[in-house]
Write an enzyme that holds these catalytic residues in place. Structure first.
Site, short mmCIF file in Angstrom:
data_model
loop_
_atom_site.label_atom_id
_atom_site.label_comp_id
_atom_site.label_asym_id
_atom_site.label_seq_id
_atom_site.Cartn_x
_atom_site.Cartn_y
_atom_site.Cartn_z
N ILE A 156 0.84 -1.20 0.00
CA ILE A 156 0.00 0.00 0.00
C ILE A 156 0.87 1.25 0.00
CG2 ILE A 156 -1.67 1.35 1.31
CD1 ILE A 156 -3.00 -1.22 2.17
N ASP A 178 11.55 1.12 6.60
CA ASP A 178 10.98 -0.22 6.73
C ASP A 178 12.12 -1.21 6.95
OD1 ASP A 178 9.79 -2.74 6.47
OD2 ASP A 178 8.25 -1.96 5.14
N THR A 216 -3.55 6.05 8.39
CA THR A 216 -4.60 5.15 7.88
C THR A 216 -4.29 3.72 8.28
OG1 THR A 216 -3.42 4.91 5.78
CG2 THR A 216 -5.11 6.63 5.90
N ALA A 217 -3.30 3.54 9.15
CA ALA A 217 -2.83 2.19 9.50
C ALA A 217 -3.69 1.61 10.61
CB ALA A 217 -1.36 2.23 9.88
N GLU A 228 -12.07 2.48 19.24
CA GLU A 228 -13.05 2.65 18.17
C GLU A 228 -14.34 1.92 18.54
OE1 GLU A 228 -11.39 1.45 14.42
OE2 GLU A 228 -9.78 2.92 14.51
N HIS A 257 -12.49 5.22 10.37
CA HIS A 257 -11.88 3.98 9.87
C HIS A 257 -12.46 3.58 8.51
CE1 HIS A 257 -9.68 0.16 11.46
NE2 HIS A 257 -9.56 0.26 10.16
N ILE A 258 -12.41 4.51 7.59
CA ILE A 258 -13.00 4.25 6.26
C ILE A 258 -12.02 4.52 5.12
CG2 ILE A 258 -15.44 4.49 6.83
CD1 ILE A 258 -13.36 7.40 5.45
N ALA A 259 -10.74 4.70 5.41
CA ALA A 259 -9.79 5.00 4.35
C ALA A 259 -9.80 3.94 3.26
CB ALA A 259 -8.38 5.16 4.91
#
Length: 303
Positions: free
Chosen positions: A144, A163, A222-223, A253, A274-276
């Site tokens: 991603i 990373d 967005t993770a 959440e 939480h909709i990315a």
């Protein structure tokens, strides 16, 4: 999920489709007692207790990619395969990240009400920024994040990534500057998070990390919630250390009023539930891929 995808199971497989089961654990346990497969999103806890209630279970299909709600070790011990919908919602996340950067950097898209009321804040809103030429720092450089990098590069951004699990010789590094975490935080104009929630990443973006970020930088998560210390982020925003942030995920959440109060007084802040990775096209793809993944296991005669 997209119900149309369930048709692929055909008449030979009995399907119980009931999204309300996530809120009724006892009924869920009764339903899975004879189940060969289980499909979940992120709220269903697939733990040892649930697995013990499902002795025939062979596969768990995950409508998405995050697996922190699934006890992978327990699944492995019981011979239950876990199948995330890898790649199916990538484009939605990419567009969310790029869109958030553009909105936060430009700062001009909340003016409709004022303009309709007769205000004309042209001088103020005309002082917004651009993302062209800025450095995008990606914390995590999996599939991603690499897709985000490609889109951002097309808009003229420079790409840096941290990373430690991606081998040095991986071709992906040809598209990004490899950094350690401190260097990434120091040089990035925008930091976007793309790592799972683990003991290592929990609270990773806390007061120390935020203090090392470039003044005026943006943060996008967005993770997973829990990676960012929300109180520390709110303080950094109120103090003007950061220029803005977009959070799609939270430590708790759904985010209730008490937890949300920490963000009172924060400017240039985008909060979404939480909709990315959840758009209509993505939901169709995720549902189709999940059904295909589950069918692959159920129809494998060797299992």
């Amino acid at each position: 999920m997209n119900e149309a995808a369930l048709a692929a199971f055909g008449p030979a497989i009995e399907v119980c489709y009931d999204p309300s089961l996530v809120d009724d654990p006892e009924r869920l346990r009764r339903e899975v007692a004879q189940a060969d497969a289980l499909i979940v999103r992120n709220r269903t806890r697939v733990d040892l207790s649930l697995l013990d209630a499902a002795p025939k279970l062979r596969v768990v299909g995950r409508l998405g990619v995050g697996l922190e709600n699934i006890d992978l070790e327990a699944c492995a011990e019981k011979g239950v395969e876990v199948k995330p919908a890898t790649g199916a919602n990538t484009q939605s996340v990419v567009e969310y990240v790029i869109g958030a950067m553009l909105v936060l950097r430009r700062g001009a898209f909340a003016s409709t009400k004022g303009v309709l009321a007769g205000d004309w804040p042209r001088a103020v809103l005309g002082a917004g920024g651009e993302i062209h030429g800025l450095t995008l720092g990606l914390l995590g450089f999996g599939s991603i994040a690499q897709a985000v990098a490609r889109a951002a590069s097309a808009l003229g951004m420079k790409i840096a990534a941290f990373d430690p699990y991606l081998p040095e010789g991986d071709p992906a590094w040809s598209t990004a500057q490899s950094c350690d975490l401190e260097e990434l935080l120091a040089i990035a104009d925008v930091v976007s998070l793309h790592v799972p929630l683990t003991q290592t990443t929990k609270g990773l973006i806390g007061p120390n990390a935020l203090a090392k970020m470039k003044p005026g930088a943006l943060l996008i998560n967005t993770a997973r919630g829990g990676i960012v210390d929300e109180a520390a982020l709110a303080a950094a925003l109120r103090e003007g250390k950061l220029a803005g942030a977009a959070l799609d995920v939270f430590g708790n959440e759904p985010l209730d009023r008490t937890a949300a109060a920490v963000f009172d007084g924060c400017l240039n802040l985008i909060l979404t539930p939480h909709i990315a990775g959840v758009t209509q096209p993505a939901n169709i793809r995720v549902s189709q891929v999940t059904v295909e993944n589950v069918l692959e296991v159920l129809t494998d005669a060797s299992i």
